[in-house]
Motif scaffolding. Sequence first.
Motif, PDB file in Angstrom:
ATOM      1  N   ARG A   1      13.180 -19.382 -20.690  1.00 37.83           N
ATOM      2  CA  ARG A   1      13.738 -20.620 -21.209  1.00 37.83           C
ATOM      3  C   ARG A   1      12.803 -21.250 -22.256  1.00 37.83           C
TER       4      ARG A   1
ATOM      5  N   PHE B   1      11.431 -20.605 -26.682  1.00 37.66           N
ATOM      6  CA  PHE B   1      11.977 -20.198 -27.976  1.00 37.66           C
ATOM      7  C   PHE B   1      12.187 -18.691 -28.058  1.00 37.66           C
TER       8      PHE B   1
ATOM      9  N   SER C   1      18.370 -13.854 -27.188  1.00 40.29           N
ATOM     10  CA  SER C   1      19.826 -13.889 -26.958  1.00 40.29           C
ATOM     11  C   SER C   1      20.618 -13.630 -28.236  1.00 40.29           C
TER      12      SER C   1
ATOM     13  N   SER D   1      26.507 -21.321 -27.144  1.00 40.68           N
ATOM     14  CA  SER D   1      25.363 -21.940 -27.789  1.00 40.68           C
ATOM     15  C   SER D   1      25.589 -22.059 -29.285  1.00 40.68           C
TER      16      SER D   1
ATOM     17  N   SER E   1      13.011 -16.685 -25.561  1.00 40.98           N
ATOM     18  CA  SER E   1      14.223 -16.320 -24.824  1.00 40.98           C
ATOM     19  C   SER E   1      15.471 -16.687 -25.617  1.00 40.98           C
ATOM     20  N   TYR E   2      15.387 -17.784 -26.372  1.00 43.50           N
ATOM     21  CA  TYR E   2      16.508 -18.164 -27.247  1.00 43.50           C
ATOM     22  C   TYR E   2      16.735 -17.089 -28.309  1.00 43.50           C
TER      23      TYR E   2
END
Length: 449
Positions: free
Chosen positions: A400, A402, A408, A134, A404-405
């Motif tokens: 899925r 913001f 990560s 990513s 969860s982004y």
Amino acid sequence: MCPDKAPIGTPTLSLPADTASSPTPSPPSWWQTTAYRHFGPICDVTTTRSVVESPDAVACHSFWPFVRYEKRTRRFDYRTGKPTVKARAVQYAAHLDASIFAYYTEQLATRYEARLDVLGLNDQVTAYRSLGRSNVHFAAEAFAWIRDHASCSVHCYDVQGFFDHLDHQELKAAWCALLGVDRLPADHFAVFSALTRSACIDRERLPAVLTQADRGKRYCTTAEFRRLRETGALHIEQNRTGIGIPQGVQLCALLSNVYMLEFDRCVAAEMETLGGFYRRYCDDILIALPTRRAASFPLDAFLQQALAERRLPLNEKKTTCHQVVPDKHDAAPRIVPPVTYLGLTYDGERVMLRGATLARFHRRMQGAVSGARRRAKTSEGKRQFPRAQLRKRFTHIGRRNFFSYVRSIPSILQTYGFDEPKAAQRQLRRSKGRLERLIDAGGSGDLPR
């Protein structure tokens, strides 16, 4: 006349006949099951494959005009203290045309990846490629290099109007070089011509008879399109400028990388000689050089010259320079000002979300609550205020999104050896409470300002 010898952009508005539809199993990898409204019909797999996989059929295919709309993004300009709106024209193709573009994307992507392997550019080009990583990985990699080469100078560049300035002749030459030919085959030339001298229709200027009538997933039939075109009811624009390709088309994203291949090779080779670091994500360019090399090498002039050879202008307003100063006690380096790359900011100690990214998330949150409240209010009791759905969309409860982004980010930063990996997560610690206040106000009264 060989099609490659024809003038660029032979008009492509003679229209294909209507085709029937019937489902077919085992679709190919490039097949896309989409059902948006357009002028062209939705074709079944068999009909689509008979055109897409036949070079002769593609060479003779008549492409429908693209439909264009304006994507508007609200932003806050910290230099002026005023909100701004960034408008970007996005175009999308008819269903059969989109399948053709998807098929040729696969064909060219295989050759492009092989070419990157030969040139040793797998790490330098990061946009529009299936790398299994990513933007956080790409940013963390750049920040880790800066951290490990503490005495260095970091330069961030932006190409102005990238897709709008791609030169057609340069693109054609790069396409030929990728295929290893002197002139484009007839089918490739047809696709090239459809993109470089593309016709488009603004969605906001479509006649009301097309947008209001119930025509399923199609604006009108081919016969109706011809009639509207002949009467001047359709405002069709065609690109005759010699530059620019449609933004939003999958193949155009790949072609932008193909166009920049020689630029990437040239800049990457020079940076390797100087012991520097080079990454390009579409039109965002990051270069880091050791301080002693940066002091003697005219980097700005070098990059401007390299872009000029590709007929591309540099956006000087977005050009930034950052000095990385090592700490005397071997602590984290100091970066003045902090480096922002791919939505993250690094100050030498912490990697955090860019302020504009966080502000955009909060604007979307408030806009979603406002819209949900408005729809519930105008439905006369038929629609409830969606509290649970809003929580799933804008908090850690959902998947899925913001949150969860951002979740990560710490694990990725840890793999690159950063000591403060949770700084970005802490920036969201008040977002859930903010959403709850908006929901409470949105479900019963006025939203807080």
